[in-house]
Design a protein around this motif. Sequence first.
Motif, PDB file in Angstrom:
ATOM      1  N   ASP A  51       0.841  -1.200   0.000  1.00 20.08           N
ATOM      2  CA  ASP A  51       0.000   0.000   0.000  1.00 20.08           C
ATOM      3  C   ASP A  51       0.878   1.252   0.000  1.00 20.08           C
ATOM      4  O   ASP A  51       1.929   1.280   0.651  1.00 20.08           O
ATOM      5  N   GLU A 109      -8.876   0.015  -8.440  1.00 24.02           N
ATOM      6  CA  GLU A 109      -8.808  -0.006  -6.974  1.00 24.02           C
ATOM      7  C   GLU A 109      -7.389  -0.328  -6.509  1.00 24.02           C
ATOM      8  O   GLU A 109      -6.885   0.267  -5.549  1.00 24.02           O
ATOM      9  N   GLY A 157      -5.248   2.713  -6.820  1.00 24.49           N
ATOM     10  CA  GLY A 157      -5.493   3.593  -5.681  1.00 24.49           C
ATOM     11  C   GLY A 157      -4.820   3.104  -4.411  1.00 24.49           C
ATOM     12  O   GLY A 157      -4.350   3.901  -3.596  1.00 24.49           O
ATOM     13  N   ARG A 158      -4.740   1.799  -4.259  1.00 22.34           N
ATOM     14  CA  ARG A 158      -4.116   1.213  -3.065  1.00 22.34           C
ATOM     15  C   ARG A 158      -2.606   1.442  -3.053  1.00 22.34           C
ATOM     16  O   ARG A 158      -2.033   1.806  -2.028  1.00 22.34           O
ATOM     17  N   PHE A 202      -1.611   9.516 -11.119  1.00 22.36           N
ATOM     18  CA  PHE A 202      -2.051   8.447 -12.013  1.00 22.36           C
ATOM     19  C   PHE A 202      -2.125   9.068 -13.411  1.00 22.36           C
ATOM     20  O   PHE A 202      -2.979   9.904 -13.675  1.00 22.36           O
TER      21      PHE A 202
END
Length: 162
Positions: free
Chosen positions: A97, A120, A123-124, A132
């Motif tokens: 993470d 997802e 994002g983690r 991004f």
Amino acid sequence: MPFYRDRVYPHLVSMLGNPKPIENIRQRIVPWAQGEVLEIGVGPGVNFVHYDRAKVAKIYALEPNPGMLRRAEEQRRRTQLDIEFLDLPGERIPLPDASVDTVLSTFTLCTIPGVVAAIEGVGRVLRPDGKFIFFEHGLSPDSSVRRWQERTEPFFEWAFEG
């Protein structure tokens, strides 16, 4: 179809996937990457030459296709970048993470069956102040072009795996 996926598809993408207008956009956006970078769907490695070595510490190159990895390895040898290949699909990013500063994706999201899980995952692994950067295609707002896109979609879905 392992032969098509591992031999024909990488060749097709290498031949057709980077025309001059797309190359020009790659030249503009890839240098925005900095720090620890995750590139999802590295394909044949066409973005490698555009990274700014002074700003990029390491690149994690995620690509599940063995044929693409072979071509990307050839491109890696032409650079002085620290690149670590990860041969897993985009839905399973094997990084901790908040571990990368930049995630780069060029013409990849349409090829990932579990695109929501992949985003997802982006994002983690992306640090809270990370970037991004993505370059994708979509449906045209022009109805005649959109009809052409919709008619040819089955062919492109088969030929370009997504």
